[in-house]
Design an enzyme around this catalytic site. Structure first.
Site, PDB file in Angstrom:
ATOM      1  N   TYR A   2      41.465  38.328  35.916  1.00  0.00           N
ATOM      2  CA  TYR A   2      41.622  39.374  35.136  1.00  0.00           C
ATOM      3  C   TYR A   2      41.452  39.107  33.893  1.00  0.00           C
ATOM      4  CZ  TYR A   2      43.642  44.121  33.490  1.00  0.00           C
ATOM      5  OH  TYR A   2      44.029  45.235  32.784  1.00  0.00           O
ATOM      6  N   LYS A  30      38.386  41.021  37.422  1.00  0.00           N
ATOM      7  CA  LYS A  30      38.290  42.314  36.828  1.00  0.00           C
ATOM      8  C   LYS A  30      38.010  42.286  35.485  1.00  0.00           C
ATOM      9  CE  LYS A  30      41.495  46.160  35.744  1.00  0.00           C
ATOM     10  NZ  LYS A  30      42.830  46.628  35.713  1.00  0.00           N
ATOM     11  N   ILE A  72      38.426  48.793  39.092  1.00  0.00           N
ATOM     12  CA  ILE A  72      39.907  48.713  39.053  1.00  0.00           C
ATOM     13  C   ILE A  72      40.240  49.665  37.845  1.00  0.00           C
ATOM     14  CG2 ILE A  72      41.988  47.437  39.269  1.00  0.00           C
ATOM     15  CD1 ILE A  72      40.397  45.151  40.110  1.00  0.00           C
TER      16      ILE A  72
END
Length: 162
Positions: A2, A30, A72
Protein backbone atom coordinates in the site's frame (compact mmCIF):
# COMPACT_ATOMS: atom_id res chain seq x y z
CA UNK A 1 1.64 -3.32 -0.72
CA UNK A 2 0.00 0.00 0.00
CA UNK A 3 1.69 3.19 -1.19
CA UNK A 4 0.07 6.12 0.57
CA UNK A 5 2.71 8.79 1.13
CA UNK A 6 0.17 11.25 2.56
CA UNK A 7 -0.32 8.89 5.49
CA UNK A 8 3.14 7.40 5.92
CA UNK A 9 5.37 10.29 4.93
CA UNK A 10 7.23 7.89 2.63
CA UNK A 11 6.79 7.04 -1.03
CA UNK A 12 7.45 3.56 -2.36
CA UNK A 13 9.54 4.29 -5.46
CA UNK A 14 9.02 2.35 -8.70
CA UNK A 15 12.47 0.75 -8.41
CA UNK A 16 11.55 -0.44 -4.91
CA UNK A 17 8.30 -1.85 -6.31
CA UNK A 18 10.34 -3.76 -8.86
CA UNK A 19 12.57 -5.30 -6.20
CA UNK A 20 9.62 -6.13 -3.95
CA UNK A 21 7.68 -7.66 -6.84
CA UNK A 22 10.36 -10.35 -6.99
CA UNK A 23 9.19 -11.64 -3.60
CA UNK A 24 6.73 -14.48 -4.15
CA UNK A 25 3.96 -13.32 -1.85
CA UNK A 26 4.01 -9.67 -2.96
CA UNK A 27 1.60 -9.62 -5.87
CA UNK A 28 -0.09 -6.21 -5.91
CA UNK A 29 0.06 -2.59 -4.87
CA UNK A 30 -2.66 -0.19 -3.84
CA UNK A 31 -1.15 2.90 -5.43
CA UNK A 32 -2.34 6.10 -3.74
CA UNK A 33 0.57 8.42 -4.39
CA UNK A 34 -1.53 10.45 -6.81
CA UNK A 35 1.45 10.54 -9.17
CA UNK A 36 0.36 9.11 -12.52
CA UNK A 37 3.90 9.31 -13.91
CA UNK A 38 5.04 7.09 -11.07
CA UNK A 39 2.24 4.62 -11.75
CA UNK A 40 3.30 4.49 -15.42
CA UNK A 41 6.83 3.72 -14.32
CA UNK A 42 5.68 0.98 -11.91
CA UNK A 43 3.61 -0.62 -14.67
CA UNK A 44 6.53 -0.39 -17.10
CA UNK A 45 9.10 -1.82 -14.71
CA UNK A 46 7.03 -4.52 -13.03
CA UNK A 47 4.81 -5.61 -15.92
CA UNK A 48 2.70 -8.63 -14.88
CA UNK A 49 4.79 -9.27 -11.75
CA UNK A 50 2.88 -6.64 -9.77
CA UNK A 51 -0.84 -5.95 -10.11
CA UNK A 52 -1.82 -2.31 -9.66
CA UNK A 53 -5.00 -1.10 -7.97
CA UNK A 54 -6.02 2.54 -7.77
CA UNK A 55 -5.98 3.85 -4.24
CA UNK A 56 -7.47 7.18 -5.27
CA UNK A 57 -11.11 7.43 -6.29
CA UNK A 58 -10.41 10.44 -8.51
CA UNK A 59 -7.91 8.37 -10.55
CA UNK A 60 -9.76 5.11 -11.12
CA UNK A 61 -9.88 5.32 -14.90
CA UNK A 62 -6.35 6.66 -15.39
CA UNK A 63 -4.99 3.74 -13.36
CA UNK A 64 -7.17 1.20 -15.18
CA UNK A 65 -5.96 2.62 -18.50
CA UNK A 66 -2.39 1.85 -17.41
CA UNK A 67 -3.23 -1.79 -16.79
CA UNK A 68 -4.67 -1.45 -13.30
CA UNK A 69 -7.00 -4.23 -12.25
CA UNK A 70 -9.39 -2.25 -10.06
CA UNK A 71 -9.77 0.15 -7.18
CA UNK A 72 -9.64 -0.06 -3.42
CA UNK A 73 -12.14 2.65 -2.84
CA UNK A 74 -13.59 5.03 -0.25
CA UNK A 75 -16.29 6.20 -2.68
CA UNK A 76 -17.60 2.65 -3.01
CA UNK A 77 -18.67 2.77 0.64
CA UNK A 78 -21.23 5.39 -0.39
CA UNK A 79 -22.15 4.39 -3.96
CA UNK A 80 -20.86 0.83 -4.48
CA UNK A 81 -22.98 0.04 -7.54
CA UNK A 82 -21.82 3.22 -9.30
CA UNK A 83 -18.13 2.47 -8.73
CA UNK A 84 -18.68 -1.14 -9.80
CA UNK A 85 -20.47 -0.03 -12.98
CA UNK A 86 -17.67 2.45 -13.76
CA UNK A 87 -15.05 -0.30 -13.67
CA UNK A 88 -17.30 -2.74 -15.52
CA UNK A 89 -17.94 -0.11 -18.21
CA UNK A 90 -14.21 0.42 -18.58
CA UNK A 91 -13.38 -3.28 -18.82
CA UNK A 92 -16.21 -3.95 -21.27
CA UNK A 93 -15.03 -1.15 -23.57
CA UNK A 94 -17.77 1.31 -22.70
CA UNK A 95 -15.18 4.00 -22.08
CA UNK A 96 -17.49 6.96 -22.71
CA UNK A 97 -19.86 5.95 -19.88
CA UNK A 98 -16.95 5.11 -17.58
CA UNK A 99 -15.47 8.57 -18.16
CA UNK A 100 -18.83 10.21 -17.56
CA UNK A 101 -19.17 8.38 -14.25
CA UNK A 102 -15.61 9.25 -13.19
CA UNK A 103 -16.26 12.92 -13.89
CA UNK A 104 -19.76 12.95 -12.36
CA UNK A 105 -18.54 11.47 -9.09
CA UNK A 106 -15.68 13.94 -8.61
CA UNK A 107 -17.54 16.34 -6.31
CA UNK A 108 -18.68 13.45 -4.11
CA UNK A 109 -15.14 12.06 -4.04
CA UNK A 110 -13.75 15.46 -3.09
CA UNK A 111 -16.31 15.83 -0.30
CA UNK A 112 -15.35 12.44 1.10
CA UNK A 113 -11.82 13.78 1.51
CA UNK A 114 -12.69 17.20 2.97
CA UNK A 115 -11.07 15.96 6.18
CA UNK A 116 -8.81 13.03 7.06
CA UNK A 117 -10.16 9.67 5.91
CA UNK A 118 -12.22 7.90 7.31
CA UNK A 119 -13.83 10.83 9.14
CA UNK A 120 -15.97 12.09 6.21
CA UNK A 121 -17.05 8.66 4.93
CA UNK A 122 -18.27 7.66 8.39
CA UNK A 123 -20.10 10.98 8.69
CA UNK A 124 -21.64 10.54 5.22
CA UNK A 125 -22.90 7.06 6.06
CA UNK A 126 -24.39 8.37 9.31
CA UNK A 127 -26.07 11.24 7.44
CA UNK A 128 -27.45 8.70 4.96
CA UNK A 129 -29.08 6.82 7.83
CA UNK A 130 -26.56 4.05 8.40
CA UNK A 131 -25.47 3.88 11.99
CA UNK A 132 -21.71 3.39 11.70
CA UNK A 133 -20.71 5.34 14.79
CA UNK A 134 -17.92 7.82 15.19
CA UNK A 135 -14.23 7.44 14.36
CA UNK A 136 -11.95 5.92 16.97
CA UNK A 137 -9.30 8.05 18.63
CA UNK A 138 -7.04 9.69 17.70
CA UNK A 139 -9.54 10.64 14.99
CA UNK A 140 -12.44 12.88 15.93
CA UNK A 141 -15.90 13.58 14.54
CA UNK A 142 -16.22 15.69 11.42
CA UNK A 143 -16.25 19.46 11.81
CA UNK A 144 -19.49 21.40 11.35
CA UNK A 145 -18.13 22.89 8.11
CA UNK A 146 -17.20 19.44 6.81
CA UNK A 147 -20.60 18.03 7.78
CA UNK A 148 -22.41 20.84 5.96
CA UNK A 149 -20.28 20.30 2.86
CA UNK A 150 -21.06 16.58 2.95
CA UNK A 151 -24.78 17.18 3.41
CA UNK A 152 -24.88 19.52 0.41
CA UNK A 153 -22.99 17.07 -1.80
CA UNK A 154 -25.10 14.10 -0.69
CA UNK A 155 -28.22 16.15 -1.38
CA UNK A 156 -26.93 17.26 -4.78
CA UNK A 157 -26.09 13.66 -5.66
CA UNK A 158 -29.58 12.50 -4.58
CA UNK A 159 -28.32 10.31 -1.74
CA UNK A 160 -30.34 12.14 0.93
CA UNK A 161 -33.46 14.27 1.07
CA UNK A 162 -34.30 17.14 3.39
Amino acid sequence: MYNVPSRTGLNILPTTCLELSKIENIVAIKEASGNLSQIVEIASLCKDNLHIYSGNDDQILPVLSLGGLGVISVLSNIIPSVVHKMTEDFFSGNIKDAIETQLNTLSLTNSLFCEVNPIPVKAALNIMGYSVGIPRLPLVEISNAGKEKLKKTLLDYGLIQL
